[in-house]
Design an enzyme around this catalytic site. Structure first.
Site, mmCIF file in Angstrom:
data_model
loop_
_atom_site.group_PDB
_atom_site.id
_atom_site.type_symbol
_atom_site.label_atom_id
_atom_site.label_comp_id
_atom_site.label_asym_id
_atom_site.label_seq_id
_atom_site.Cartn_x
_atom_site.Cartn_y
_atom_site.Cartn_z
ATOM 1 N N LEU A 47 -1.618 4.593 4.832
ATOM 2 C CA LEU A 47 -1.620 4.627 3.371
ATOM 3 C C LEU A 47 -1.956 6.041 2.938
ATOM 4 C CD1 LEU A 47 -3.632 1.388 2.391
ATOM 5 C CD2 LEU A 47 -1.146 1.684 2.418
ATOM 6 N N ASP A 48 -1.382 6.476 1.818
ATOM 7 C CA ASP A 48 -1.734 7.790 1.278
ATOM 8 C C ASP A 48 -3.230 7.847 1.006
ATOM 9 O OD1 ASP A 48 0.962 8.389 1.323
ATOM 10 O OD2 ASP A 48 1.249 8.036 -0.838
ATOM 11 N N ARG A 49 -3.792 9.038 1.130
ATOM 12 C CA ARG A 49 -5.235 9.206 0.945
ATOM 13 C C ARG A 49 -5.727 8.633 -0.387
ATOM 14 N NH1 ARG A 49 -9.030 14.107 2.753
ATOM 15 N NH2 ARG A 49 -10.898 13.509 1.618
ATOM 16 N N THR A 51 -4.557 6.288 -2.173
ATOM 17 C CA THR A 51 -4.176 4.883 -2.327
ATOM 18 C C THR A 51 -5.183 4.001 -1.603
ATOM 19 O OG1 THR A 51 -1.826 5.464 -2.418
ATOM 20 C CG2 THR A 51 -2.361 3.187 -1.903
#
Length: 242
Positions: A47-49, A51
């Site tokens: 997951l993106d940081r 998010t």
């Protein structure tokens, strides 16, 4: 192993040297089971940081291989919650070509070398007139980097706090380095084939759900909408990583 990744935490070690979800989960297993030596835990997706939401790790190399194959072949179901700027009155489907460039992705008009297809469906759950924000359910069909963020921004509805893609309504603060800790994007539900169950068992799916962060309730004061993004049966709640 499933966790609820907090916003602002990297999925795995990066150049920042900040605590990351993979390392923290390894430390938990080592302490909880009193394991000597190094602990194996396979990273099968990210997951993106900024998010938050549900992540799954593999406890064995065999599980890592099978889970990685499921993600690679898109044999998964991913549902996100997104808080976006403006009023989204009806749902739809997006299929775009996106290209990675200089730490972000951009939507392009045609396919060419280095361009990938990004697909998702979105549907409005609730519109908050007070903050001029819409709560969306997003069903993700491909797993391109930043695709939800870039595709929603491309139709004029950037995610709250996502300054990289035009979400200038930043309700969450940056740290001293200018890193945005949280955006209005949350991995709410994940279903993936169980990597070790026998084929003759009736239910072959891992169904994991992680409720939205408490910080969303102050920004979007409609608890019934936030809690009703999905209503899947037989789902397991993912616990927050510390």
């Amino acid at each position: 192993m499933a966790i609820g990744k907090p916003a602002g935490m990297p999925s795995c070690p990066d150049g920042s040297r900040d605590p990351d979800a993979l390392s923290c989960s390894k430390d938990f297993l080592k302490q909880h089971f009193n394991k000597p030596g190094r602990v194996f835990l396979g990273l099968v997706h990210r997951l993106d940081r900024p998010t938050s939401g549900v992540m799954v790790f593999a406890r064995t190399s065999k599980a890592a291989s099978r889970l990685s194959k499921s993600f690679r072949e898109r044999d998964t179901k991913k549902v996100y919650a997104a808080l976006v700027r403006g009023c989204v009155s009806q749902g739809g489907s997006l299929e775009d070509y996106i290209r990675k460039e200089h730490g972000r992705v951009s939507v392009t008009s045609s396919s060419s070398e280095g361009v990938g297809v990004a697909q998702l469906d979105y549907s409005p759950i609730f519109y908050c007139d007070r903050h001029k924000l819409t709560l969306l359910r997003v069903d993700l069909h491909t797993g391109r980097k930043h695709q939800i963020r870039a595709q929603l921004a491309n139709i004029g509805h950037p995610i709250v706090g996502d300054v990289k893609y035009g979400g200038k309504l930043n309700m969450w603060n940056e740290d001293a380095r200018g890193v945005v800790g949280e955006i209005g994007l949350h991995a709410h539900y994940l279903a993936v084939p169980h990597p070790v169950r026998n084929k003759d068992q009736l239910d072959q799916q891992l169904r994991l759900r992680c409720e939205v962060p408490k910080s969303w309730h102050a920004l979007f004061p409609h608890r019934e909408a936030l809690e009703g993004i999905t209503n899947y049966e037989h789902s397991a709640d993912a616990h927050s990583a510390k």
